[in-house]
Design an enzyme around this catalytic site. Structure first.
Site, PDB file in Angstrom:
ATOM      1  N   GLY A  36       1.096  -5.254   2.451  1.00 37.96           N
ATOM      2  CA  GLY A  36       1.373  -4.095   1.581  1.00 37.96           C
ATOM      3  C   GLY A  36       1.516  -2.825   2.410  1.00 37.96           C
ATOM      4  O   GLY A  36       2.417  -2.009   2.169  1.00 37.96           O
ATOM      5  N   HIS A  37       0.646  -2.660   3.417  1.00 36.81           N
ATOM      6  CA  HIS A  37       0.758  -1.480   4.285  1.00 36.81           C
ATOM      7  C   HIS A  37       2.066  -1.530   5.081  1.00 36.81           C
ATOM      8  O   HIS A  37       2.737  -0.516   5.243  1.00 36.81           O
ATOM      9  CB  HIS A  37      -0.414  -1.428   5.271  1.00 36.81           C
ATOM     10  CG  HIS A  37      -1.739  -1.189   4.619  1.00 36.81           C
ATOM     11  ND1 HIS A  37      -2.695  -2.168   4.490  1.00 36.81           N
ATOM     12  CD2 HIS A  37      -2.273  -0.086   4.032  1.00 36.81           C
ATOM     13  CE1 HIS A  37      -3.757  -1.676   3.885  1.00 36.81           C
ATOM     14  NE2 HIS A  37      -3.530  -0.424   3.577  1.00 36.81           N
ATOM     15  N   GLY A 149       1.185   3.288  -1.976  1.00 38.91           N
ATOM     16  CA  GLY A 149       1.482   2.090  -2.761  1.00 38.91           C
ATOM     17  C   GLY A 149       1.257   2.317  -4.249  1.00 38.91           C
ATOM     18  O   GLY A 149       0.353   3.062  -4.651  1.00 38.91           O
ATOM     19  N   SER A 187      -4.478  -6.274  -1.328  1.00 43.86           N
ATOM     20  CA  SER A 187      -5.479  -5.223  -1.216  1.00 43.86           C
ATOM     21  C   SER A 187      -6.413  -5.574  -0.069  1.00 43.86           C
ATOM     22  O   SER A 187      -6.658  -6.762   0.194  1.00 43.86           O
ATOM     23  CB  SER A 187      -6.276  -5.160  -2.519  1.00 43.86           C
ATOM     24  OG  SER A 187      -7.493  -4.486  -2.315  1.00 43.86           O
TER      25      SER A 187
END
Ligand code: PAF
Length: 281
Positions: A36-37, A149, A187
């Site tokens: 996600g990052h 995000g 996460s």
């Protein structure tokens, strides 16, 4: 990739980039990096000359000391992931004193009320802590663009307000939620789930998709009671579920044609608090 562990050397770096008129894309993190990052850096790379990230576990945004203590810290791994991504030019890893030179105080912000909804109500002081650290990082990094995000959708809205109320000339970009194959939103907290818990947590996104199917077909109270039924089980605890106006983030109990809606959910699996949301279309 350059790694900066103190404010002075980092400030010199930023000065020299500004001197060369480089545009800066910035994605702040608390580490424990995942795909996600990486998607934030991919977006940042498209729009800017250089991409800067930061790793700082910010104590003032944790209202629960146990949560702060348990937050995963994987610095070596993070730096390796940043290097391997080939997307990031510099990472800033400040000390507590670099961010809080006058003691670890939260500033108090008025974000027009959105700070009191959902996570603001569940975690008092959380968004003041987020606002304080992000404003300080913005001042030090001086980005043109910053990337957050959509998993923390309320945080994204808060940051949009922050640049408005603090009069900062930074464009804020929301980046779509990155999901595991089973749909679980990525996460840093997922690291604390067992394999079985990861599998069962897929129910969260499955439920949000069902809500999208039910949206406008059945009433909001009926949707809520169906969701409560789904999570009436021993291995998960539904902390909250609601449908909100996407602009005000206020919970709604009926739909209207002229507004956008989003559904928000928090589920505790073991002692891991999982958060997710979905735009309803
Ligand atoms: O989303 C996060 O990781 C944090 O809230 C942030 C924006 C880096 C501020 O500490």
């Amino acid at each position: 990739m350059q790694v900066f562990y103190d404010k002075n050397s980092f400030t010199e770096y930023i000065k020299s980039q500004k001197h060369q008129h480089k545009t800066i894309g910035f994605a702040p993190t608390m580490g424990a990096l995942h795909a996600g990052h990486i998607s934030l850096y991919q977006e940042a790379k498209k729009d800017n000359d250089i991409v800067v990230s930061s790793i700082f576990v910010n104590p003032t945004q944790f209202n629960n000391p146990e949560d702060l203590e348990k937050y995963p810290r994987t610095m070596e791994d993070d730096i390796r992931k940043l290097e391997d991504s080939n997307l990031v030019d510099a990472v800033y890893i400040p000390s507590i004193e670099d961010i809080y030179p006058n003691g670890m105080e939260r500033q108090h912000y008025d974000f027009g009320g959105i700070e009191n909804e959902m996570e603001g109500a569940a975690r008092p002081g959380h968004f003041d802590g987020v606002g304080t650290v992000v404003e300080e990082l913005f001042l030090q990094v001086q980005p043109d663009n910053a990337y957050f995000g959509e998993k923390d959708f309320q945080q994204l809205k808060i940051i949009e307000k922050l640049v408005e109320v603090s009069n900062l000339k930074i464009k804020i970009h929301g980046v779509k939620i990155h999901r595991e194959e089973n749909g679980l939103a990525m996460s840093s907290r997922n690291m604390r789930l067992s394999e079985i818990e990861k599998e069962t947590s897929a129910l969260i996104y499955k439920t949000l998709k069902k809500v999208n199917d039910w949206f406008k077909v059945i009433s909001v109270p009926e949707i809520k009671s169906r969701v409560e039924e789904i999570f009436d089980r021993d291995d998960m605890e539904l902390e909250y579920f609601l449908i909100a106006d996407e602009e005000t983030l206020k919970e709604v109990d009926f739909f209207s044609e002229d507004k956008d809606f989003r559904t928000f959910i928090v589920v505790n699996v073991g002692n891991v608090r999982l958060i997710d949301n979905l735009h309803l279309d």
